[in-house]
Motif scaffolding. Structure first.
Motif, PDB file in Angstrom:
ATOM      1  N   PHE A   1     -49.399  17.302  44.420  1.00  0.00           N
ATOM      2  CA  PHE A   1     -49.991  17.343  45.850  1.00  0.00           C
ATOM      3  C   PHE A   1     -49.743  15.884  46.372  1.00  0.00           C
ATOM      4  O   PHE A   1     -50.014  14.902  45.705  1.00  0.00           O
ATOM      5  N   GLY A   2     -49.302  15.838  47.626  1.00  0.00           N
ATOM      6  CA  GLY A   2     -48.978  14.757  48.357  1.00  0.00           C
ATOM      7  C   GLY A   2     -50.618  14.190  49.194  1.00  0.00           C
ATOM      8  O   GLY A   2     -51.637  15.049  48.968  1.00  0.00           O
ATOM      9  N   GLU A   3     -50.362  13.720  50.098  1.00  0.00           N
ATOM     10  CA  GLU A   3     -51.313  13.156  51.107  1.00  0.00           C
ATOM     11  C   GLU A   3     -52.039  14.494  51.636  1.00  0.00           C
ATOM     12  O   GLU A   3     -51.405  15.579  52.207  1.00  0.00           O
ATOM     13  N   THR A   4     -53.298  14.390  51.687  1.00  0.00           N
ATOM     14  CA  THR A   4     -54.216  15.390  52.178  1.00  0.00           C
ATOM     15  C   THR A   4     -54.074  15.404  53.608  1.00  0.00           C
ATOM     16  O   THR A   4     -54.427  14.028  54.161  1.00  0.00           O
TER      17      THR A   4
ATOM     18  N   MET B   1     -43.662  17.376  47.553  1.00  0.00           N
ATOM     19  CA  MET B   1     -44.915  17.787  47.223  1.00  0.00           C
ATOM     20  C   MET B   1     -45.703  18.631  47.964  1.00  0.00           C
ATOM     21  O   MET B   1     -45.315  18.673  49.298  1.00  0.00           O
TER      22      MET B   1
ATOM     23  N   TYR C   1     -58.010  11.078  49.936  1.00  0.00           N
ATOM     24  CA  TYR C   1     -56.890  11.802  50.627  1.00  0.00           C
ATOM     25  C   TYR C   1     -55.511  11.074  50.739  1.00  0.00           C
ATOM     26  O   TYR C   1     -54.675  11.385  51.102  1.00  0.00           O
TER      27      TYR C   1
ATOM     28  N   MET D   1     -49.728   5.287  50.129  1.00  0.00           N
ATOM     29  CA  MET D   1     -50.604   5.888  49.369  1.00  0.00           C
ATOM     30  C   MET D   1     -50.853   5.227  47.901  1.00  0.00           C
ATOM     31  O   MET D   1     -50.123   4.773  47.375  1.00  0.00           O
TER      32      MET D   1
END
Lengths: 321, 321
Positions: A127-130, A157, B125, B157
């Motif tokens: 999972f990348g950035e939410t 992602m 996040y 990130m």
């Protein structure tokens, strides 16, 4: 001692044994407002915990941190949060305030949507950035989250989309409130400032906001259908501008509802299908997959086909309380 | 019914109330091996749960899934996992196997390092892809994880680095085992195949591996110091090749040890400082920050300075059992 206790995602029994012991022995126990995002309300929690809870909404946490922390240097105070205490930034505020007052703190972790989303079978480390998807108005239709989805997909992602109302909406609506008194939009989010699983939705009508009356509307929760429809609009806008969108109607997505609860629902299908899949009441989350999937991910997603009964988008439902 | 129950990160009381009820009523309860990654061992869990646990290591889960699932169509079987059940892919295997046998399953979520890492104050996040850092040997020194860190940093990130032994090490060591019988490396990881918080480390000595004897060494856990030293080597290698590394000695990092336990430790400092910070026993995790931080993140990290007493790297410690 200040205890920040995560309640998990389902019902009263999703608290940890350690968390429950803390709740039962603290001199005061605060509950972050809008527990209806659990499948049970404050009363059910009080009954199970065997003690009274003091509701604290975001405003109070921010403005009355000192009340919450009163005497916490000589007694124990608990602050209960749905999910994990580090979903929303406000709890950093509270910790910093406690620390500056010389009050020690302790965190009792629990599941949050950020890790429980793994239940759909997509691998968590991919999972990348939410991102958060907000309710659009007719004058405020931000597409910036789409850039993050694009970046995630370019890197292979997945993207977890939290479907919430956020603070920028408030700012925007406050700014043009005077000129939009008769707006067709009934409510404004005045309390959501966190960027994560921010489930504290406390709304004032535009009229009450302008008049400074603290009268709040029932919270609105975005469905997977609404989020998918907004995404399709972004895609159409990008095509109209001659851009090639990073997500199309056919992109594989996963809709999740009430993760961790008995009646949890998951459906994997195209973005187009997400516009009409019937997942029931809140909270909803949407995952946009990152393109190439691991065979195990494919196999797991196949457990969650879009039900054939899904026809026509659902209305925004009120949470059970 | 097959229940997958997350145990959280600290000790026996980090199970949820719901999870504990499941454990107490199931006809058989399996515990994924190496519970010493909790701060307590199997016996402490058995005492607290009031019942016997059957240890199941990765090999058994993969090869004897049918034994685990036996009669789960007519009785309840629980499978306990440290953290959340969706940290490692093997549990997808078990779910798929159960589903193919017509056995329903249910997940009781809990905290995992993937969300509990938020306790350091970095916003969840803003985490990109999670990476794993493996023990280097003198012939196998993979740098590929560094590309992911670079990509995350380019996107602003943070990167959570899980410090584990992984399967590729085994493959490599198996390949050249015959020629390296007298290797100075005493142990090989033979069971870690998952890409996530894979804490099932079961090791055979090279000699036992070659002779096919299933005699296992105590697990080795990587410290933040070791991970940081490997990172510095990658940086030096990149400079030697004329590349500009995405991470330098001065990059802000966060070392975490025993997250969720009473004696949890966190220290924020430069990568150079991470080479010698003293964080105590396992499990360790390392976060490489993504560059620009939110003021709240900065303020939170300031709560966790590198202790002055930190001098000289620590040795790999055995877990408490």
């Amino acid at each position: 001692m200040l205890y920040l206790v995560g309640l998990g995602l389902g019902d009263a029994k999703d608290i940890t044994v350690k968390g429950l012991e803390v709740v039962r022995r603290c001199s005061r126990v605060y509950l972050e407002a809008y527990t209806s995002v659990l499948t049970v309300g404050k009363e059910a929690l009080e009954e199970f915990y065997g003690r009274k809870l003091i509701l604290a909404d975001r405003e109070e946490v921010e403005q009355e941190a000192d009340n919450i922390l009163k005497d916490a240097d000589v007694s124990d105070v608990a602050f209960l949060v749905v999910g994990d205490p580090f979903g929303a930034t406000t709890h950093s505020d509270l910790i910093l305030r406690a620390t500056s007052l010389g009050i020690p703190y302790r965190v009792i972790h629990n599941a949050s949507i950020l890790n429980a989303v793994g239940c759909c079978g997509l691998q968590l480390y991919k999972f990348g950035e939410t991102v958060s998807i907000v309710f659009w108005t007719d004058t405020w239709r931000p597409e910036s989250f789409f850039d993050k989805v694009k970046k995630n997909r370019q890197n292979g992602m997945h993207t977890l989309c939290l479907l919430v109302i956020r603070a920028r909406l408030t700012v925007q609506r406050k700014a043009d409130a005077a000129s939009r008194m008769q707006s067709e939009f009934p409510a404004v989010c005045v309390t959501c400032t966190a960027t994560n699983r921010d489930i504290k939705v406390k709304e004032q009508s535009l009229e009450n906001l302008i008049k400074g009356r603290k009268i709040y509307e029932p919270p609105r929760y975005m469905t997977v259908n609404q989020a998918a429809q907004q995404l399709l609009e972004v895609i159409q806008n990008q095509r109209a501008r001659g851009e090639e969108p990073a997500v199309t109607e056919e992109t594989l997505c996963v809709g999740l509802a009430r993760v961790g609860a008995e009646d949890q629902q998951i459906a994997a299908g195209t973005l187009q299908q997400m516009c009409s899949v019937a997942l029931g009441g809140p909270l909803h989350s949407l995952v946009i997959t990152g393109g190439s999937l691991h065979p195990l991910e494919v196999e797991m997603l196949s457990l969650f086909p879009v039900p054939e009964a899904s026809s026509g988008p659902q209305s925004t439902e009120e949470p059970r309380t």
